[in-house]
Enzyme design. Structure first.
Site, PDB file in Angstrom:
ATOM      1  N   TYR A 148       0.754  -1.217   0.057  1.00  0.00           N
ATOM      2  CA  TYR A 148      -0.064   0.050   0.006  1.00  0.00           C
ATOM      3  C   TYR A 148       0.833   1.162  -0.061  1.00  0.00           C
ATOM      4  O   TYR A 148       1.797   1.566   0.426  1.00  0.00           O
ATOM      5  CB  TYR A 148      -0.997  -0.021   1.340  1.00  0.00           C
ATOM      6  CG  TYR A 148      -1.995   1.288   1.325  1.00  0.00           C
ATOM      7  CD1 TYR A 148      -2.698   1.333   0.513  1.00  0.00           C
ATOM      8  CD2 TYR A 148      -1.561   2.332   2.209  1.00  0.00           C
ATOM      9  CE1 TYR A 148      -3.486   2.481   0.403  1.00  0.00           C
ATOM     10  CE2 TYR A 148      -2.465   3.261   2.316  1.00  0.00           C
ATOM     11  CZ  TYR A 148      -3.492   3.538   1.434  1.00  0.00           C
ATOM     12  OH  TYR A 148      -4.238   4.636   1.435  1.00  0.00           O
ATOM     13  N   ASP A 243       9.174   3.009   0.033  1.00  0.00           N
ATOM     14  CA  ASP A 243       8.206   3.614   0.744  1.00  0.00           C
ATOM     15  C   ASP A 243       8.410   3.225   2.388  1.00  0.00           C
ATOM     16  O   ASP A 243       8.120   2.013   2.629  1.00  0.00           O
ATOM     17  CB  ASP A 243       6.821   3.003   0.150  1.00  0.00           C
ATOM     18  CG  ASP A 243       5.706   3.679   0.984  1.00  0.00           C
ATOM     19  OD1 ASP A 243       5.757   4.574   2.185  1.00  0.00           O
ATOM     20  OD2 ASP A 243       4.585   3.634   0.572  1.00  0.00           O
ATOM     21  N   LYS A 271       3.978   9.288   9.197  1.00  0.00           N
ATOM     22  CA  LYS A 271       3.496   8.752  10.119  1.00  0.00           C
ATOM     23  C   LYS A 271       4.698   9.221  11.459  1.00  0.00           C
ATOM     24  O   LYS A 271       4.386  10.324  11.934  1.00  0.00           O
ATOM     25  CB  LYS A 271       3.682   7.020   9.978  1.00  0.00           C
ATOM     26  CG  LYS A 271       2.392   6.684   9.191  1.00  0.00           C
ATOM     27  CD  LYS A 271       1.770   5.369   8.965  1.00  0.00           C
ATOM     28  CE  LYS A 271       0.587   5.111   8.367  1.00  0.00           C
ATOM     29  NZ  LYS A 271       0.747   4.336   7.183  1.00  0.00           N
TER      30      LYS A 271
END
Ligand code: PLP
Length: 436
Positions: A148, A243, A271
């Protein structure tokens, strides 16, 4: 199905929210669609714990989907946000907080010679893909099934049942024409990646990879996978885009890919680096990043990019992330994983397995190892749902989906784990009931 774990106030608030917010939530992962029932509404949190609106307390094993590495409301971060807010919320102009956070990030991730802040991980990855295309002059990107990378159109693609070159949109509203430029291959499958490059070598700008996959449970890279992936990409002149929106600063003070044998040309973060505030960042070699406007011809902008509160929170967060804390986090995470595995066996709640990388735990009700999306799909969703709800009723908040990562924060101690043991035991017993 036992789905009554949310208290009466949560349920009432959810009914009210549903009348104005779509599905009552602002992100589908917060809804309980994967486990049934209604979401718990939280009133606050401190350290290892969250408090809901019904006055119940939970051990927090979600950590705002990994952002809250220090636990809830860490003093240093809250103080930095307060001090910064008093001086003005946003300027739409440079402030020293931006390069101060950027310097901290670069000293931990030297590959990020230049970087840019945005407001979410989605934006970071979407922008990094645009930059990779602009830099290489090539149209296509490769991603791995089950990876994702945020919800931008081009990255909401999964492989069809045909060859790796036929990708399909993962969402309505995404034109087939857009995901045609996204090639999808199975995670941990270097042969499939090589075959993909052999067919499309001149067209591929970048390979996107989560160095530890964290969005199909937790799937570690097979030995040699990240190194091999880099070799294949470079042989054909494509960039490696790591990522690290989850893994960056979570697994170590820096990027995970370099400690796992790989090397990245572009890195995306999110995050943890925002200390709990909205943030994203992307960066890499100077010659690549200087293709971005205002220096180059790849356009990307943001009204609230480099937001003072997120910059201040991020810098305060990173200043707290000392080596000793990572060591302690590793011990706590290992302890939690061991305890869970032995409880599962003692309660007869098998098959159950944990795949752990540092403070990322994949809790799988399945017997074989999970190495890719196909094996992740084989988990027993019903058993996870029963486990989840019983844990929640016992005061342990887990991710409301069997294929999300369980996150351990630095605020959690062995004592907190001990305290949660009875809830976990009940949860494992509940997971058995009605299972085939
Ligand atoms: C969460 C996540 C994103 C998206 O970040 P948002 O801030 O939710 O937009 C991208 N990549 C990975 C690996 C993620 O886990």
């Amino acid at each position: 199905m036992t789905i009554g774990s949310a208290g009466p106030r949560s349920r009432a608030l959810f009914r009210r929210a549903e009348r104005v917010l779509v599905g009552g939530v602002d992100s589908p992962v917060r809804s309980f669609t994967a486990v049934g029932g209604t979401p718990v509404f939280f009133a606050g949190g401190r350290g290892a714990y969250l408090d809901d609106v019904d006055g119940r307390r939970y051990l927090d094993l979600v950590g705002s989907w990994g952002a809250n590495l220090l636990g809830n409301a860490p003093r240093a971060v809250v103080e930095a946000v307060r001090r910064t807010a008093l001086r003005g919320l946003s300027f739409g102009a440079p402030s020293p907080l931006e390069h101060e956070l950027a310097e901290r990030i670069r000293s931990a991730i030297p590959e990020m010679e230049r970087l840019r802040f945005v407001s979410s991980g989605t934006e970071a990855t979407m922008s990094a893909v645009r930059l990779a295309r602009g830099f290489t002059g090539r149209p296509k990107v490769v991603k791995f099934a089950g990876g994702y990378h945020g919800h931008s159109d081009g990255l909401l693609a999964s492989a069809g049942s045909g060859p790796a070159t036929a990708s399909l949109p993962d969402s309505a509203g995404v034109p087939v024409g857009i995901v045609r430029d996204t090639l999808v291959v199975p995670y941990n499958d270097l042969d499939a990646l090589t075959a993909c490059f052999e067919r499309r070598s001149e067209e591929i700008a970048a390979v996107l990879v989560e160095p530890v996959a964290g969005n199909m449970g937790v799937v570690p890279p097979a030995p040699g996978f990240l190194r091999g992936l880099g070799r294949v990409a470079r042989r054909y002149g494509a960039l490696v885009l790591a990522d690290e929106v989850i893994t960056g600063f979570r697994l170590r003070r820096g990027a995970a890919i370099s400690s796992l044998g790989g090397r990245a040309d572009l890195v995306t973060l999110g995050k943890v680096i925002g200390g709990g505030l909205p943030i994203g960042a992307y960066g890499g070699r100077r010659e690549i990043l200087e293709h971005l406007a205002p220096l180059g011809d790849v356009y990307q902008a943001g009204t609230l990019s480099g937001h003072p509160l997120a910059m201040a929170a991020g810098a305060a967060m990173l200043d707290e992330l000392r080596a000793a804390r990572y060591l302690r986090l590793e011990r706590t995470s290992q302890e939690l994983a061991h305890r869970l595995e032995s409880m599962a066996t003692e309660e007869g709640a098998t098959p159950f397995r944990i795949q752990r990388v540092g403070s990322m735990l994949g809790l799988f009700f399945t017997d074989g190892p999970v190495t890719d999306e196909a094996s992740a799909r084989r988990v027993d969703r019903g058993r996870y749902a029963r486990f989840f709800h019983a844990a929640l009723r016992g005061g342990v908040a887990l991710p409301p989906s069997p294929l999300e990562t369980t996150f351990v924060s630095m605020a959690i101690t062995a004592r907190d784990i001990n305290r949660a043991v009875p809830a976990f035991r009940r949860a494992f017993r509940a997971s058995r009931k009605g299972s085939a």
